[in-house]
Design an enzyme around this catalytic site. Structure first.
Site, PDB file in Angstrom:
ATOM      1  N   ASN A  94       0.930  -1.253   0.075  1.00 51.53           N
ATOM      2  CA  ASN A  94      -0.079  -0.115   0.056  1.00 51.53           C
ATOM      3  C   ASN A  94       0.943   1.338  -0.031  1.00 51.53           C
ATOM      4  O   ASN A  94       1.749   1.238   0.561  1.00 51.53           O
ATOM      5  CB  ASN A  94      -0.816  -0.086   1.049  1.00 51.53           C
ATOM      6  CG  ASN A  94      -1.801  -1.148   1.096  1.00 51.53           C
ATOM      7  OD1 ASN A  94      -2.176  -1.891   0.152  1.00 51.53           O
ATOM      8  ND2 ASN A  94      -2.442  -1.541   2.538  1.00 51.53           N
ATOM      9  N   HIS A 111       6.035  -0.583  -2.948  1.00 53.36           N
ATOM     10  CA  HIS A 111       5.492   0.228  -4.130  1.00 53.36           C
ATOM     11  C   HIS A 111       5.392   1.839  -4.018  1.00 53.36           C
ATOM     12  O   HIS A 111       4.736   2.530  -4.710  1.00 53.36           O
ATOM     13  CB  HIS A 111       4.031  -0.400  -4.086  1.00 53.36           C
ATOM     14  CG  HIS A 111       3.781  -1.628  -4.850  1.00 53.36           C
ATOM     15  ND1 HIS A 111       2.834  -2.580  -4.886  1.00 53.36           N
ATOM     16  CD2 HIS A 111       4.697  -2.471  -5.394  1.00 53.36           C
ATOM     17  CE1 HIS A 111       3.094  -3.752  -5.365  1.00 53.36           C
ATOM     18  NE2 HIS A 111       4.404  -3.765  -5.800  1.00 53.36           N
ATOM     19  N   GLY A 178      -4.756  -9.126   3.539  1.00 54.45           N
ATOM     20  CA  GLY A 178      -5.422  -7.900   2.638  1.00 54.45           C
ATOM     21  C   GLY A 178      -4.821  -8.268   1.186  1.00 54.45           C
ATOM     22  O   GLY A 178      -5.135  -7.145   0.786  1.00 54.45           O
ATOM     23  N   ALA A 222      -9.422  -8.483   7.751  1.00 53.17           N
ATOM     24  CA  ALA A 222      -8.526  -8.303   8.756  1.00 53.17           C
ATOM     25  C   ALA A 222      -8.747  -7.437   9.909  1.00 53.17           C
ATOM     26  O   ALA A 222      -8.400  -7.880  11.065  1.00 53.17           O
ATOM     27  CB  ALA A 222      -7.396  -7.400   7.869  1.00 53.17           C
TER      28      ALA A 222
END
Ligand code: ZN
Length: 234
Positions: A94, A111, A178, A222
């Protein structure tokens, strides 16, 4: 799930954990933004073709992330880190900062992150919460080259993979939260963990295609599973 204080926990989180805070992540979702496919706003080719459009997209995502709040899953991971200290490592796909705002410290954004930018030439990233939504785009104070989001776009290499593999190498438990367990990067991490005999755990609302690759599968959002699932034993 019982975790001893001598365990080393490697956690990989993905879109699902941010989605539970109401954030769309776009990456791999097939989703559209203002009628644009994600390939038109999140690739090097998109940047070359229309940097203003790319900056509008990431400015909007900065706004959305600033308005979102960490959820119970983010908080649970920060609590576990408080207990495990250096034996905890969080690798996230994320780009929002919800893990940090929940209190996570040992975190790597493979990322990139929404709230950093970098010069395309000097390549040095810096904190940046600004919105760039006009043709007047930012340039580097040193070399005057364009400033781009510090985001790993489709077709680019994730950040600091060497360190990720080093951390995975010394972990005793891999927890995937997730994100699809059966596609990169989770699938690759799980393969390594299985070769090394590390315990592997999956948490998510949907059963992964590679169910057999995990020692434990917890089919749940989650925010529901994480706050109570981990019991630390001395
Ligand atoms: Zn520069």
């Amino acid at each position: 799930m019982r975790l001893a204080l001598q365990d080393r926990l490697f956690v990989l989180t993905g879109a699902g954990i941010s989605a539970e805070s109401g954030l769309a992540t776009f990456r791999g979702s097939g989703g559209l933004w203002n009628g644009h496919r994600v390939e038109e706003v999140a690739t090097p080719e998109a940047w070359d073709a229309d940097p203003e459009l790319v900056w509008r997209f990431y400015s909007m995502r900065r706004r959305d992330a600033l308005a979102a709040q960490p959820n119970a899953a983010h908080t649970a991971l920060a609590r576990i880190e408080e207990k495990l200290g250096d034996r905890f490592y969080l690798c996230t796909q994320n780009v929002d900062d919800l893990h940090e705002r929940a209190g996570s410290l040992r975190i790597h954004h493979m990322h990139g992150t929404l709230f950093q930018s970098r010069c395309v030439r000097c390549n040095k990233s810096f904190p940046d919460q600004s919105f760039y939504e006009t043709p007047d785009l930012p340039t580097c104070k040193t070399c005057a080259s364009p400033i781009r989001p510090h985001i790993v776009w489709f077709g680019e290499i994730p950040l600091d993979m060497d360190n990720i593999y080093r951390e995975l190498d010394c972990a005793t438990t891999l927890l995937v939260v997730g994100t699809s367990g059966s596609v990169y990067p989770a699938a690759g991490f799980v393969d390594i963990a299985n070769r090394r005999g590390i315990r592997t755990i999956y948490i998510g609302p949907e059963e992964p295609l590679n169910t057999h690759a995990f020692d434990d599968i917890i089919l749940s959002p989650a925010t529901q599973a994480l706050p109570t699932m981990i019991e630390l034993v001395p």
